[in-house]
Write a protein that holds these residues in place. Sequence first.
Motif, PDB file in Angstrom:
ATOM      1  N   ALA A 157      -1.579  11.037   0.800  1.00 47.89           N
ATOM      2  CA  ALA A 157      -2.040   9.690   1.155  1.00 47.89           C
ATOM      3  C   ALA A 157      -1.152   9.075   2.228  1.00 47.89           C
ATOM      4  O   ALA A 157      -1.643   8.407   3.154  1.00 47.89           O
ATOM      5  CB  ALA A 157      -2.062   8.799  -0.088  1.00 47.89           C
ATOM      6  N   ALA A 158       0.161   9.295   2.134  1.00 45.88           N
ATOM      7  CA  ALA A 158       1.085   8.729   3.117  1.00 45.88           C
ATOM      8  C   ALA A 158       0.836   9.325   4.501  1.00 45.88           C
ATOM      9  O   ALA A 158       0.783   8.596   5.504  1.00 45.88           O
ATOM     10  CB  ALA A 158       2.531   8.990   2.681  1.00 45.88           C
ATOM     11  N   ALA A 216      -6.955   4.520   3.008  1.00 47.83           N
ATOM     12  CA  ALA A 216      -5.660   5.209   2.991  1.00 47.83           C
ATOM     13  C   ALA A 216      -4.543   4.267   2.558  1.00 47.83           C
ATOM     14  O   ALA A 216      -3.658   4.650   1.780  1.00 47.83           O
ATOM     15  CB  ALA A 216      -5.372   5.790   4.372  1.00 47.83           C
ATOM     16  N   ALA A 217      -4.571   3.028   3.049  1.00 47.98           N
ATOM     17  CA  ALA A 217      -3.530   2.069   2.678  1.00 47.98           C
ATOM     18  C   ALA A 217      -3.595   1.735   1.192  1.00 47.98           C
ATOM     19  O   ALA A 217      -2.560   1.674   0.506  1.00 47.98           O
ATOM     20  CB  ALA A 217      -3.684   0.795   3.511  1.00 47.98           C
ATOM     21  N   VAL A 218      -4.809   1.509   0.687  1.00 47.33           N
ATOM     22  CA  VAL A 218      -4.967   1.193  -0.738  1.00 47.33           C
ATOM     23  C   VAL A 218      -4.525   2.373  -1.600  1.00 47.33           C
ATOM     24  O   VAL A 218      -3.869   2.199  -2.634  1.00 47.33           O
ATOM     25  CB  VAL A 218      -6.423   0.804  -1.040  1.00 47.33           C
ATOM     26  CG1 VAL A 218      -6.665   0.709  -2.542  1.00 47.33           C
ATOM     27  CG2 VAL A 218      -6.770  -0.526  -0.377  1.00 47.33           C
ATOM     28  N   LEU A 219      -4.866   3.590  -1.175  1.00 43.97           N
ATOM     29  CA  LEU A 219      -4.449   4.770  -1.934  1.00 43.97           C
ATOM     30  C   LEU A 219      -2.924   4.902  -1.960  1.00 43.97           C
ATOM     31  O   LEU A 219      -2.347   5.303  -2.979  1.00 43.97           O
ATOM     32  CB  LEU A 219      -5.080   6.029  -1.354  1.00 43.97           C
ATOM     33  CG  LEU A 219      -6.575   6.221  -1.608  1.00 43.97           C
ATOM     34  CD1 LEU A 219      -7.074   7.492  -0.940  1.00 43.97           C
ATOM     35  CD2 LEU A 219      -6.867   6.261  -3.108  1.00 43.97           C
ATOM     36  N   LYS A 229       9.938   1.997  -6.907  1.00 46.31           N
ATOM     37  CA  LYS A 229       9.538   0.655  -6.506  1.00 46.31           C
ATOM     38  C   LYS A 229       9.380   0.536  -5.000  1.00 46.31           C
ATOM     39  O   LYS A 229       8.477  -0.159  -4.510  1.00 46.31           O
ATOM     40  CB  LYS A 229      10.551  -0.368  -7.013  1.00 46.31           C
ATOM     41  CG  LYS A 229      10.170  -1.811  -6.700  1.00 46.31           C
ATOM     42  CD  LYS A 229      11.189  -2.786  -7.251  1.00 46.31           C
ATOM     43  CE  LYS A 229      10.814  -4.224  -6.920  1.00 46.31           C
ATOM     44  NZ  LYS A 229      11.825  -5.193  -7.454  1.00 46.31           N
ATOM     45  N   ASP A 230      10.243   1.213  -4.224  1.00 44.40           N
ATOM     46  CA  ASP A 230      10.176   1.084  -2.767  1.00 44.40           C
ATOM     47  C   ASP A 230       8.870   1.644  -2.218  1.00 44.40           C
ATOM     48  O   ASP A 230       8.332   1.133  -1.226  1.00 44.40           O
ATOM     49  CB  ASP A 230      11.371   1.753  -2.110  1.00 44.40           C
ATOM     50  CG  ASP A 230      11.467   3.236  -2.434  1.00 44.40           C
ATOM     51  OD1 ASP A 230      11.086   3.627  -3.547  1.00 44.40           O
ATOM     52  OD2 ASP A 230      11.945   4.006  -1.579  1.00 44.40           O
ATOM     53  N   PHE A 231       8.315   2.685  -2.857  1.00 41.35           N
ATOM     54  CA  PHE A 231       7.022   3.206  -2.425  1.00 41.35           C
ATOM     55  C   PHE A 231       5.913   2.182  -2.669  1.00 41.35           C
ATOM     56  O   PHE A 231       4.982   2.058  -1.871  1.00 41.35           O
ATOM     57  CB  PHE A 231       6.699   4.506  -3.169  1.00 41.35           C
ATOM     58  CG  PHE A 231       7.533   5.677  -2.732  1.00 41.35           C
ATOM     59  CD1 PHE A 231       8.275   5.633  -1.562  1.00 41.35           C
ATOM     60  CD2 PHE A 231       7.586   6.829  -3.494  1.00 41.35           C
ATOM     61  CE1 PHE A 231       9.048   6.708  -1.153  1.00 41.35           C
ATOM     62  CE2 PHE A 231       8.350   7.917  -3.091  1.00 41.35           C
ATOM     63  CZ  PHE A 231       9.079   7.853  -1.921  1.00 41.35           C
ATOM     64  N   THR A 232       6.022   1.454  -3.773  1.00 44.77           N
ATOM     65  CA  THR A 232       5.037   0.406  -4.059  1.00 44.77           C
ATOM     66  C   THR A 232       5.113  -0.708  -3.023  1.00 44.77           C
ATOM     67  O   THR A 232       4.091  -1.214  -2.550  1.00 44.77           O
ATOM     68  CB  THR A 232       5.271  -0.169  -5.459  1.00 44.77           C
ATOM     69  OG1 THR A 232       5.167   0.875  -6.430  1.00 44.77           O
ATOM     70  CG2 THR A 232       4.248  -1.243  -5.789  1.00 44.77           C
ATOM     71  N   VAL A 233       6.329  -1.088  -2.655  1.00 47.63           N
ATOM     72  CA  VAL A 233       6.503  -2.153  -1.651  1.00 47.63           C
ATOM     73  C   VAL A 233       5.909  -1.723  -0.311  1.00 47.63           C
ATOM     74  O   VAL A 233       5.190  -2.491   0.346  1.00 47.63           O
ATOM     75  CB  VAL A 233       8.005  -2.499  -1.497  1.00 47.63           C
ATOM     76  CG1 VAL A 233       8.210  -3.445  -0.325  1.00 47.63           C
ATOM     77  CG2 VAL A 233       8.528  -3.120  -2.779  1.00 47.63           C
ATOM     78  N   LEU A 234       6.186  -0.487   0.100  1.00 47.40           N
ATOM     79  CA  LEU A 234       5.656  -0.005   1.375  1.00 47.40           C
ATOM     80  C   LEU A 234       4.134   0.097   1.340  1.00 47.40           C
ATOM     81  O   LEU A 234       3.454  -0.232   2.324  1.00 47.40           O
ATOM     82  CB  LEU A 234       6.269   1.357   1.708  1.00 47.40           C
ATOM     83  CG  LEU A 234       7.766   1.346   2.053  1.00 47.40           C
ATOM     84  CD1 LEU A 234       8.306   2.763   2.178  1.00 47.40           C
ATOM     85  CD2 LEU A 234       8.017   0.560   3.336  1.00 47.40           C
ATOM     86  N   GLY A 235       3.582   0.542   0.216  1.00 41.69           N
ATOM     87  CA  GLY A 235       2.117   0.588   0.088  1.00 41.69           C
ATOM     88  C   GLY A 235       1.504  -0.802   0.178  1.00 41.69           C
ATOM     89  O   GLY A 235       0.469  -0.997   0.827  1.00 41.69           O
ATOM     90  N   ALA A 276       4.286   2.854   8.011  1.00 42.83           N
ATOM     91  CA  ALA A 276       3.723   4.153   7.650  1.00 42.83           C
ATOM     92  C   ALA A 276       4.728   5.278   7.890  1.00 42.83           C
ATOM     93  O   ALA A 276       4.851   6.205   7.078  1.00 42.83           O
ATOM     94  CB  ALA A 276       2.444   4.404   8.441  1.00 42.83           C
ATOM     95  N   SER A 277       5.461   5.206   8.994  1.00 43.38           N
ATOM     96  CA  SER A 277       6.462   6.239   9.286  1.00 43.38           C
ATOM     97  C   SER A 277       7.581   6.227   8.259  1.00 43.38           C
ATOM     98  O   SER A 277       8.047   7.292   7.817  1.00 43.38           O
ATOM     99  CB  SER A 277       7.047   6.022  10.688  1.00 43.38           C
ATOM    100  OG  SER A 277       6.058   6.177  11.684  1.00 43.38           O
TER     101      SER A 277
END
Length: 325
Positions: A21-22, A82-85, A98-104, A145-146
């Motif tokens: 997804a990323a 893609a962003a929602v996923l 948690k940081d992955f959730t913040v970036l999503g 995204a990067s």
Amino acid sequence: MSRLDRLRERWPVSPRVHAYAAWAALVLFTLIIISGAAVRLTGSGLGCPEWPRCNGTSVTPSDGHAYIEFGNRMVTTPVSIAAVLCLVFALLRRPYRKDFTVLGALLVAGVAIQAVLGGITVMTGLNPFTVMSHFLLSMVTLVIASLLVWRVVRERRAQSETPSHDPLLVGLVRALTVFGGAVVFIGTAVTASGPYAGGEGTDDTVSRLTLFGDDTFNDIITWHARVAMVFGIAAVALWLFARLRGARALLWPLTAVCVLVAITGAIGTLQYHILDYPAWTVWLHVSSVALTWNALLWSWLAAGRPERAAEPVAPAPPPREPATV
């Protein structure tokens, strides 16, 4: 156990699926920049003169330029998915971070803000400042995204997310990235003052950027070319410096930067000095800029943080002499 914990237990997402997804988000956020440039360069920016409708009471397009503009709006759908996923998978992934959730969440917010700004751009008749903001915000979403892709990849490889390098080298890479951002900003001013206002195909008169009067386009493009040339020289010099310092992890992203800068510069020379600025060369130029920006971001992340100087080791105390009787 919270509701989210129960959902995570029932529908766990692996780091591998989250990585897919990323990567999809990074690719799609790059592609929508390229498709947006195509809308402007075909003169279809006001093909759908209303927002969120296309024309009058109709949501769907009815002619060629409307189809082009509406098609770019539809590209927002896979980008949004893609962003929602990225957000949903970050919430359900195991192990949770948690940081992955913040970036999503930031990616989802970026899509929402871009949609609103796109509507404002249409409703203001392609005002050059809103068009520039629309493009620059796209560059910001590429930063998010990067960063997400970088962290996902490094985690799966069990590598440190913030490698350390020579402080001078790290500072130079960061300076080069900021310098590249300035070049991109000047480039948006070139497009905003140039011949492709975005309304030619629909016979709409669109205002242009006129900071320096009638010669604004020629003045800005001259400055853009000069600054870009200095940037290219700096990129090559930094590549040589990284090679001398033995920073192998930095050579690949910096090589990509140098190659893409050379391609972008060649396209710029072709479009302005040889072919009299045709639209297709401008589209290639914008596409190359988006890829160059991704390579610069990767270089920044690969540089990491300045390594700490080794703390001096205190000398061992002298051996004690044996006591005499």
